[in-house]
Design a protein around this motif. Sequence first.
Motif, mmCIF file in Angstrom:
data_model
loop_
_atom_site.group_PDB
_atom_site.id
_atom_site.type_symbol
_atom_site.label_atom_id
_atom_site.label_comp_id
_atom_site.label_asym_id
_atom_site.label_seq_id
_atom_site.Cartn_x
_atom_site.Cartn_y
_atom_site.Cartn_z
ATOM 1 N N PRO A 105 -0.434 55.883 -101.801
ATOM 2 C CA PRO A 105 -0.593 57.329 -101.955
ATOM 3 C C PRO A 105 0.421 57.899 -102.940
ATOM 4 O O PRO A 105 1.533 57.406 -103.061
ATOM 5 N N ARG A 106 -0.001 58.930 -103.655
ATOM 6 C CA ARG A 106 0.886 59.643 -104.576
ATOM 7 C C ARG A 106 0.605 61.124 -104.441
ATOM 8 O O ARG A 106 -0.424 61.526 -103.912
ATOM 9 N N ILE A 107 1.526 61.930 -104.894
ATOM 10 C CA ILE A 107 1.299 63.369 -104.917
ATOM 11 C C ILE A 107 1.479 63.864 -106.344
ATOM 12 O O ILE A 107 2.194 63.254 -107.138
ATOM 13 N N VAL A 108 0.802 64.923 -106.643
ATOM 14 C CA VAL A 108 0.921 65.553 -107.948
ATOM 15 C C VAL A 108 2.007 66.612 -107.843
ATOM 16 O O VAL A 108 1.992 67.433 -106.932
ATOM 17 N N VAL A 109 2.954 66.577 -108.743
ATOM 18 C CA VAL A 109 4.024 67.566 -108.740
ATOM 19 C C VAL A 109 3.857 68.438 -109.974
ATOM 20 O O VAL A 109 4.030 67.981 -111.094
ATOM 21 N N THR A 110 3.476 69.664 -109.731
ATOM 22 C CA THR A 110 3.354 70.614 -110.845
ATOM 23 C C THR A 110 4.179 71.850 -110.504
ATOM 24 O O THR A 110 5.383 71.787 -110.517
ATOM 25 N N ASP A 111 3.521 72.918 -110.139
ATOM 26 C CA ASP A 111 4.270 74.136 -109.843
ATOM 27 C C ASP A 111 4.154 74.546 -108.374
ATOM 28 O O ASP A 111 4.195 75.719 -108.041
ATOM 29 N N GLU A 112 4.027 73.553 -107.477
ATOM 30 C CA GLU A 112 3.930 73.848 -106.054
ATOM 31 C C GLU A 112 5.255 74.374 -105.521
ATOM 32 O O GLU A 112 6.322 74.044 -106.030
ATOM 33 N N SER A 113 5.150 75.149 -104.463
ATOM 34 C CA SER A 113 6.352 75.633 -103.795
ATOM 35 C C SER A 113 6.969 74.487 -102.992
ATOM 36 O O SER A 113 6.330 73.449 -102.767
ATOM 37 N N ILE A 114 8.182 74.677 -102.551
ATOM 38 C CA ILE A 114 8.845 73.670 -101.718
ATOM 39 C C ILE A 114 8.032 73.417 -100.454
ATOM 40 O O ILE A 114 7.864 72.266 -100.033
ATOM 41 N N ASP A 115 7.486 74.468 -99.847
ATOM 42 C CA ASP A 115 6.668 74.304 -98.641
ATOM 43 C C ASP A 115 5.432 73.455 -98.915
ATOM 44 O O ASP A 115 5.067 72.594 -98.111
ATOM 45 N N GLN A 116 4.768 73.676 -100.053
ATOM 46 C CA GLN A 116 3.590 72.884 -100.397
ATOM 47 C C GLN A 116 3.970 71.422 -100.628
ATOM 48 O O GLN A 116 3.278 70.515 -100.177
ATOM 49 N N LEU A 117 5.060 71.186 -101.342
ATOM 50 C CA LEU A 117 5.501 69.805 -101.576
ATOM 51 C C LEU A 117 5.857 69.106 -100.274
ATOM 52 O O LEU A 117 5.528 67.933 -100.079
ATOM 53 N N MET A 118 6.512 69.806 -99.361
ATOM 54 C CA MET A 118 6.856 69.212 -98.070
ATOM 55 C C MET A 118 5.594 68.876 -97.281
ATOM 56 O O MET A 118 5.524 67.848 -96.614
ATOM 57 N N PHE A 119 4.584 69.722 -97.376
ATOM 58 C CA PHE A 119 3.317 69.407 -96.723
ATOM 59 C C PHE A 119 2.730 68.123 -97.299
ATOM 60 O O PHE A 119 2.308 67.234 -96.562
ATOM 61 N N TYR A 120 2.680 68.001 -98.624
ATOM 62 C CA TYR A 120 2.129 66.811 -99.261
ATOM 63 C C TYR A 120 2.908 65.555 -98.858
ATOM 64 O O TYR A 120 2.337 64.501 -98.620
ATOM 65 N N LEU A 121 4.224 65.665 -98.811
ATOM 66 C CA LEU A 121 5.047 64.516 -98.439
ATOM 67 C C LEU A 121 4.853 64.105 -96.985
ATOM 68 O O LEU A 121 4.925 62.927 -96.652
ATOM 69 N N ASN A 122 4.599 65.075 -96.122
ATOM 70 C CA ASN A 122 4.505 64.796 -94.691
ATOM 71 C C ASN A 122 3.086 64.674 -94.161
ATOM 72 O O ASN A 122 2.892 64.331 -93.006
ATOM 73 N N ARG A 123 2.084 64.902 -94.978
ATOM 74 C CA ARG A 123 0.721 64.932 -94.451
ATOM 75 C C ARG A 123 0.243 63.597 -93.907
ATOM 76 O O ARG A 123 -0.648 63.560 -93.073
ATOM 77 N N THR A 124 0.814 62.490 -94.343
ATOM 78 C CA THR A 124 0.415 61.206 -93.752
ATOM 79 C C THR A 124 0.785 61.152 -92.282
ATOM 80 O O THR A 124 0.129 60.481 -91.503
ATOM 81 N N LEU A 125 1.830 61.857 -91.885
ATOM 82 C CA LEU A 125 2.189 61.902 -90.467
ATOM 83 C C LEU A 125 1.110 62.584 -89.641
ATOM 84 O O LEU A 125 0.882 62.223 -88.491
ATOM 85 N N PHE A 126 0.420 63.570 -90.238
ATOM 86 C CA PHE A 126 -0.628 64.271 -89.513
ATOM 87 C C PHE A 126 -1.777 63.346 -89.153
ATOM 88 O O PHE A 126 -2.479 63.579 -88.185
ATOM 89 N N LYS A 127 -2.010 62.306 -89.940
ATOM 90 C CA LYS A 127 -3.070 61.362 -89.649
ATOM 91 C C LYS A 127 -2.764 60.524 -88.412
ATOM 92 O O LYS A 127 -3.652 59.938 -87.829
ATOM 93 N N THR A 128 -1.496 60.465 -88.017
ATOM 94 C CA THR A 128 -1.083 59.666 -86.871
ATOM 95 C C THR A 128 -1.328 60.392 -85.553
ATOM 96 O O THR A 128 -1.533 59.775 -84.528
ATOM 97 N N TYR A 129 -1.308 61.695 -85.605
ATOM 98 C CA TYR A 129 -1.395 62.495 -84.398
ATOM 99 C C TYR A 129 -2.729 63.214 -84.307
ATOM 100 O O TYR A 129 -3.279 63.659 -85.296
ATOM 101 N N ASP A 130 -3.247 63.315 -83.085
ATOM 102 C CA ASP A 130 -4.475 64.050 -82.840
ATOM 103 C C ASP A 130 -4.094 65.497 -82.584
ATOM 104 O O ASP A 130 -3.712 65.867 -81.482
ATOM 105 N N LEU A 131 -4.155 66.324 -83.631
ATOM 106 C CA LEU A 131 -3.730 67.727 -83.495
ATOM 107 C C LEU A 131 -4.882 68.555 -83.011
ATOM 108 O O LEU A 131 -5.609 69.170 -83.438
#
Length: 107
Positions: A81-107
Amino acid sequence: HFNLNHCALDLLEGQITDTHAFIQQTLGKTSSHFAIPFGKKNHYNSTVLSLLREKGYSTIYTTNPNRFTHKDLKRKHFLIPRIVVTDESIDQLMFYLNRTLFKTYDL
């Protein structure tokens, strides 16, 4: 870039070969890494992945989030997996970095 999933085999081979030649000519080095253009699941298929492996690419990148270990890298069609870094906010980048964790949990 082309959507590799929709390329005829000759165009697909040309895209891969031409990209490799461009990088080698521009940087003076070869690469064993390939990032799928656009990177989503509908932008590649098993033919694309097999051809990239045949052409010598050992690491292939996608924008699809997935968790992996170093053992996974040896799987034939494993994508990093990779993320695109352009003009995202810090919150958006943190979401992209952490979204694989969301796949582990049944939210």
